[in-house]
Design a protein around this motif. Structure first.
Motif, PDB file in Angstrom:
ATOM      1  N   ARG A  35      -4.312  -6.822  -6.227  1.00  0.00           N
ATOM      2  CA  ARG A  35      -3.177  -6.287  -6.914  1.00  0.00           C
ATOM      3  C   ARG A  35      -1.938  -6.345  -6.152  1.00  0.00           C
ATOM      4  O   ARG A  35      -1.810  -6.516  -4.926  1.00  0.00           O
ATOM      5  N   VAL A  84      -2.668   5.447  -2.845  1.00  0.00           N
ATOM      6  CA  VAL A  84      -3.922   5.709  -2.528  1.00  0.00           C
ATOM      7  C   VAL A  84      -3.797   6.898  -1.694  1.00  0.00           C
ATOM      8  O   VAL A  84      -2.776   7.219  -1.235  1.00  0.00           O
ATOM      9  N   LYS A 102      -0.871   8.715  -7.020  1.00  0.00           N
ATOM     10  CA  LYS A 102      -0.845   8.378  -8.262  1.00  0.00           C
ATOM     11  C   LYS A 102      -0.046   9.427  -9.233  1.00  0.00           C
ATOM     12  O   LYS A 102       0.766   9.122 -10.184  1.00  0.00           O
ATOM     13  N   ARG A 147     -10.115  -3.837   0.662  1.00  0.00           N
ATOM     14  CA  ARG A 147      -9.972  -4.449  -0.683  1.00  0.00           C
ATOM     15  C   ARG A 147      -9.062  -5.202  -1.019  1.00  0.00           C
ATOM     16  O   ARG A 147      -9.042  -6.358  -1.430  1.00  0.00           O
ATOM     17  N   ALA A 148      -7.509  -4.864  -0.594  1.00  0.00           N
ATOM     18  CA  ALA A 148      -6.663  -5.742  -0.858  1.00  0.00           C
ATOM     19  C   ALA A 148      -6.627  -6.992   0.100  1.00  0.00           C
ATOM     20  O   ALA A 148      -6.284  -8.070  -0.312  1.00  0.00           O
ATOM     21  N   THR A 208      -9.014   0.814   0.785  1.00  0.00           N
ATOM     22  CA  THR A 208      -8.301   0.147  -0.109  1.00  0.00           C
ATOM     23  C   THR A 208      -7.414  -0.827   0.713  1.00  0.00           C
ATOM     24  O   THR A 208      -7.653  -2.142   0.021  1.00  0.00           O
ATOM     25  N   ARG A 243       0.097  -3.618  -5.820  1.00  0.00           N
ATOM     26  CA  ARG A 243       0.400  -2.393  -5.292  1.00  0.00           C
ATOM     27  C   ARG A 243      -0.883  -1.531  -5.356  1.00  0.00           C
ATOM     28  O   ARG A 243      -1.699  -1.565  -6.489  1.00  0.00           O
ATOM     29  N   TYR A 244      -0.924  -0.818  -4.456  1.00  0.00           N
ATOM     30  CA  TYR A 244      -2.090   0.138  -4.364  1.00  0.00           C
ATOM     31  C   TYR A 244      -1.528   1.385  -4.273  1.00  0.00           C
ATOM     32  O   TYR A 244      -1.287   1.664  -2.947  1.00  0.00           O
ATOM     33  N   ILE A 279       0.764  -1.141   0.127  1.00  0.00           N
ATOM     34  CA  ILE A 279       0.083  -0.212   0.132  1.00  0.00           C
ATOM     35  C   ILE A 279       0.740   1.131  -0.063  1.00  0.00           C
ATOM     36  O   ILE A 279       1.688   1.277   0.858  1.00  0.00           O
TER      37      ILE A 279
END
Length: 283
Positions: free
Chosen positions: A237, A242, A247, A229-230, A226, A239-240, A173
């Protein structure tokens, strides 16, 4: 049977929000931190709160033993504990540099070692390491902090491919701007370490820019969603990114050559410091 999660650094910020989020998703959550009194609101929700110092191997072993004894399993480990200790490389004592690695890297690695036998026996599980966009970028006077995040990223990448054949997922993350204690703590440590001496001007300007970042940041709950979700995705994924600017920051770093990025970085922090100084004069 409820899934079981361990969340470190849960006394505030991302760790506290993540503990609430996973509890809401039906996990039995063990929220751990040194400041157990700060986790009273989590305890009121039904989250198990445990005093743990992630630099103490005995504390970590006792934690894992307790979780397994009480639940029989571990499904998700969220390595979130960490802090930012800023200052010029010339000024930061080596003991402080070592402590930052103990908290940000070695504590997470030791906890991985302790939970992995149980994840392997289950043939499943998630290790979610909370790093930072600072794992892919850098800023002056943050050498030791960024070094820990680069190290955690490399460790996580190796661990991911190491554990893939065993059915265990490893996720990174990478938060951007998040409203936590980080900017205040980093700024205070920066001034304490380099606020006087050869780097004083630089340090004071960057401390002002760190303080100015608190104006419009993402809430920790954004990162917690997030992480939720992971923790639950069938195929998460690797990597996230956030949080505010995460980004964009990673994209800019990927696009720009080092020397161009250096100029942009210095210009950005100088502009933030100047803006904050102007606002202070007009109050």
């Amino acid at each position: 049977m409820a899934r079981v999660a361990i969340v470190t650094g849960a006394s505030a910020g991302i760790g506290a929000a993540t503990s609430r989020r996973l509890h809401g998703l039906g996990f039995r959550v063990y929220a751990v931190a040194r400041r157990v009194d700060r986790m009273a609101p989590l305890a009121e929700l039904g989250v198990s709160t445990v005093r743990v110092d992630v630099t103490d191997g005995a504390d970590l072993a006792a934690l894992v033993d307790r979780v397994v004894a009480e639940t029989g399993r571990i499904d998700v480990l969220v390595n979130n504990a960490g802090y930012g200790s800023f200052g010029a490389l010339e000024d930061v004592p080596m003991d402080e540099a070592r402590r930052q690695f103990e908290v940000n890297v070695f504590g997470a690695a030791r906890l991985c070692q302790l939970v992995l036998p149980h994840l392997r026996a289950q043939g499943s599980g998630r290790i979610i390491n909370v790093s930072s966009v600072g794992a892919r970028m850098y800023q002056p006077l943050g050498g030791w902090y960024h070094a820990t995040k680069y190290a955690l990223e490399g460790l996580s990448d190796c661990l991911r491919v190491e554990l893939k054949p065993l059915g265990i997922h490893v996720v990174m993350i990478q938060p951007g701007g998040v409203a936590t204690e980080f900017p205040r703590v980093a700024g205070e440590r920066l001034l304490a370490t380099s606020g006087d001496g050869a780097y004083a001007g630089y340090a004071r300007r960057y401390a002002v820019s760190l303080a100015s970042e608190t104006a419009a940041l993402s809430e920790p709950s954004v990162v917690a969603r997030t992480i939720g979700r992971a923790a639950t995705a069938r195929r998460p994924r690797t990597r996230y990114a956030v949080g505010r600017g995460a980004k964009a920051a990673l994209l800019v770093r990927w696009l720009l050559p080092d020397r161009v990025y250096d100029r942009v970085l210095v210009g950005m922090f100088t502009a933030l410091a100047d803006l904050a100084a102007r606002k202070a004069r007009h109050r």
